[in-house]
Motif scaffolding. Structure first.
Motif, PDB file in Angstrom:
ATOM      1  N   PRO A  41       0.830  -1.210   0.000  1.00 22.01           N
ATOM      2  CA  PRO A  41       0.000   0.000   0.000  1.00 22.01           C
ATOM      3  C   PRO A  41       0.860   1.254   0.000  1.00 22.01           C
ATOM      4  O   PRO A  41       2.004   1.251   0.482  1.00 22.01           O
ATOM      5  N   LYS A  42       0.318   2.302  -0.554  1.00 23.45           N
ATOM      6  CA  LYS A  42       1.037   3.573  -0.575  1.00 23.45           C
ATOM      7  C   LYS A  42       1.176   4.095   0.857  1.00 23.45           C
ATOM      8  O   LYS A  42       0.225   4.074   1.632  1.00 23.45           O
ATOM      9  N   LEU A  43       2.347   4.553   1.168  1.00 27.27           N
ATOM     10  CA  LEU A  43       2.647   5.008   2.519  1.00 27.27           C
ATOM     11  C   LEU A  43       2.664   6.528   2.559  1.00 27.27           C
ATOM     12  O   LEU A  43       3.132   7.179   1.631  1.00 27.27           O
ATOM     13  N   ALA A  44       2.160   7.064   3.644  1.00 27.75           N
ATOM     14  CA  ALA A  44       2.195   8.507   3.844  1.00 27.75           C
ATOM     15  C   ALA A  44       3.559   8.907   4.384  1.00 27.75           C
ATOM     16  O   ALA A  44       4.134   8.233   5.235  1.00 27.75           O
ATOM     17  N   ALA A  45       4.092   9.993   3.870  1.00 33.67           N
ATOM     18  CA  ALA A  45       5.393  10.463   4.328  1.00 33.67           C
ATOM     19  C   ALA A  45       5.291  10.981   5.759  1.00 33.67           C
ATOM     20  O   ALA A  45       4.366  11.726   6.088  1.00 33.67           O
ATOM     21  N   PRO A  46       6.199  10.578   6.660  1.00 34.44           N
ATOM     22  CA  PRO A  46       6.174  11.099   8.034  1.00 34.44           C
ATOM     23  C   PRO A  46       6.357  12.610   8.052  1.00 34.44           C
ATOM     24  O   PRO A  46       7.042  13.177   7.197  1.00 34.44           O
ATOM     25  N   ALA A  47       5.739  13.227   9.010  1.00 35.34           N
ATOM     26  CA  ALA A  47       5.821  14.688   9.117  1.00 35.34           C
ATOM     27  C   ALA A  47       7.269  15.110   9.346  1.00 35.34           C
ATOM     28  O   ALA A  47       7.963  14.582  10.214  1.00 35.34           O
ATOM     29  N   PRO A 102       5.910  11.346  -5.222  1.00 37.16           N
ATOM     30  CA  PRO A 102       5.549  12.749  -4.993  1.00 37.16           C
ATOM     31  C   PRO A 102       5.704  13.103  -3.519  1.00 37.16           C
ATOM     32  O   PRO A 102       5.991  12.253  -2.684  1.00 37.16           O
ATOM     33  N   ALA A 103       5.481  14.355  -3.208  1.00 38.33           N
ATOM     34  CA  ALA A 103       5.760  14.840  -1.857  1.00 38.33           C
ATOM     35  C   ALA A 103       4.914  14.142  -0.798  1.00 38.33           C
ATOM     36  O   ALA A 103       5.350  13.968   0.342  1.00 38.33           O
ATOM     37  N   SER A 148       3.898  11.035  -0.710  1.00 39.87           N
ATOM     38  CA  SER A 148       4.093   9.596  -0.626  1.00 39.87           C
ATOM     39  C   SER A 148       5.479   9.275  -0.086  1.00 39.87           C
ATOM     40  O   SER A 148       6.399  10.079  -0.192  1.00 39.87           O
ATOM     41  N   ALA A 149       5.614   8.105   0.517  1.00 37.34           N
ATOM     42  CA  ALA A 149       6.901   7.679   1.073  1.00 37.34           C
ATOM     43  C   ALA A 149       7.384   6.402   0.406  1.00 37.34           C
ATOM     44  O   ALA A 149       8.161   5.672   0.997  1.00 37.34           O
ATOM     45  N   ARG A 150       6.920   6.111  -0.807  1.00 34.24           N
ATOM     46  CA  ARG A 150       7.330   4.895  -1.495  1.00 34.24           C
ATOM     47  C   ARG A 150       7.815   5.204  -2.902  1.00 34.24           C
ATOM     48  O   ARG A 150       7.100   5.808  -3.693  1.00 34.24           O
ATOM     49  N   ALA A 151       9.038   4.827  -3.168  1.00 37.51           N
ATOM     50  CA  ALA A 151       9.570   4.898  -4.522  1.00 37.51           C
ATOM     51  C   ALA A 151       9.558   3.493  -5.121  1.00 37.51           C
ATOM     52  O   ALA A 151       9.626   2.500  -4.395  1.00 37.51           O
TER      53      ALA A 151
END
Length: 238
Positions: free
Chosen positions: A187-193, A223-224, A226-229
């Motif tokens: 699943p797509k991960l949210a980038a940590p703050a 993109p900004a 997301s936390a997955r490349a």
């Protein structure tokens, strides 16, 4: 002129090359970066709508901008893949698959049914062209015999195209060859703050360390939000 460049010992980092490509294509951000292992290959930066910016990795010069589906060959590729149908992800591929199914049923299987000999006596003649016939019977004989042998080739082409459009056919191949079925993407991960993402060059080094001898790779930089490349890799020799 877009793909070949002089070799150099120390190419520029991908982050620097990305900035050069985005400056040459200000409408949108880089969607993916395609890298080839060959020292004489340019780096291709893909934008939305399959626009590509080609950059010399040694000099940082922009070699040109070209859409993947431009020109004669690009247009034929665009039509062949049903890219003119843009409703939903993979919609064109699905529609092309159903056209392919119709081709198999109506033209190939339907043609074989019409060709099928009506008797044993006719069976011997069904495989051979009737050189003695004239007019319409001669044309019909040529059509049936040529259609019979060409249908075998067309059947191979159409059947091998079905897995490109439908997942059940891919699963069937995996089952028949005892191959693992490709696992779904995580699943797509949210980038940590407050987190600072790695640069593209760092991700490329990480991919090289984890994979084998890479011949070609496509890096999908997140993109900004997301936390997955993602990195698609083709190893040398495959």
């Amino acid at each position: 002129q877009l793909l070949r460049v002089p070799a150099c010992a120390r190419p520029l980092a991908l982050d620097r090359l990305t900035a050069i490509a985005e400056a040459a294509h200000p409408a949108g951000r880089v969607y993916a970066v395609e890298v080839t292992r060959a020292a004489t290959s340019s780096v291709a930066f893909r934008f939305a709508e399959y626009d590509y910016v080609y950059v010399d990795p040694c000099r940082g010069a922009v070699l040109g901008i070209k859409n993947h589906y431009a020109g004669v060959f690009g247009t034929m590729d665009w039509l062949h893949r049903f890219k003119f149908i843009a409703h939903g992800d993979g919609a064109g591929r699905s529609v092309a698959g159903w056209f392919n199914v119709g081709f198999v049923l109506l033209l190939i299987i339907g043609g074989l049914v019409l060709w099928w000999p009506r008797s044993r006596a006719a069976a011997g003649r069904a495989f051979r062209f009737n050189w003695r016939a004239r007019g319409v019977p001669r044309t019909l004989s040529l059509h049936k015999v040529a259609g019979l042998y060409l249908s075998l080739l067309l059947l191979v082409i159409t059947l091998t195209a079905l897995p490109l459009s439908f997942q059940p056919f891919r699963d069937l191949i995996a089952w028949a060859t005892h191959s693992p079925v490709a696992s779904p993407l995580p699943p797509k991960l949210a980038a940590p703050a407050g987190a600072t993402p790695f640069g593209m060059q760092a991700l490329w080094r990480h991919a090289n360390a984890r994979a084998g001898d890479i011949a070609w790779a496509s890096l999908y930089y997140p993109p900004a939000h997301s936390a997955r490349a993602e990195v698609d890799i083709v190893e040398r020799g495959t």
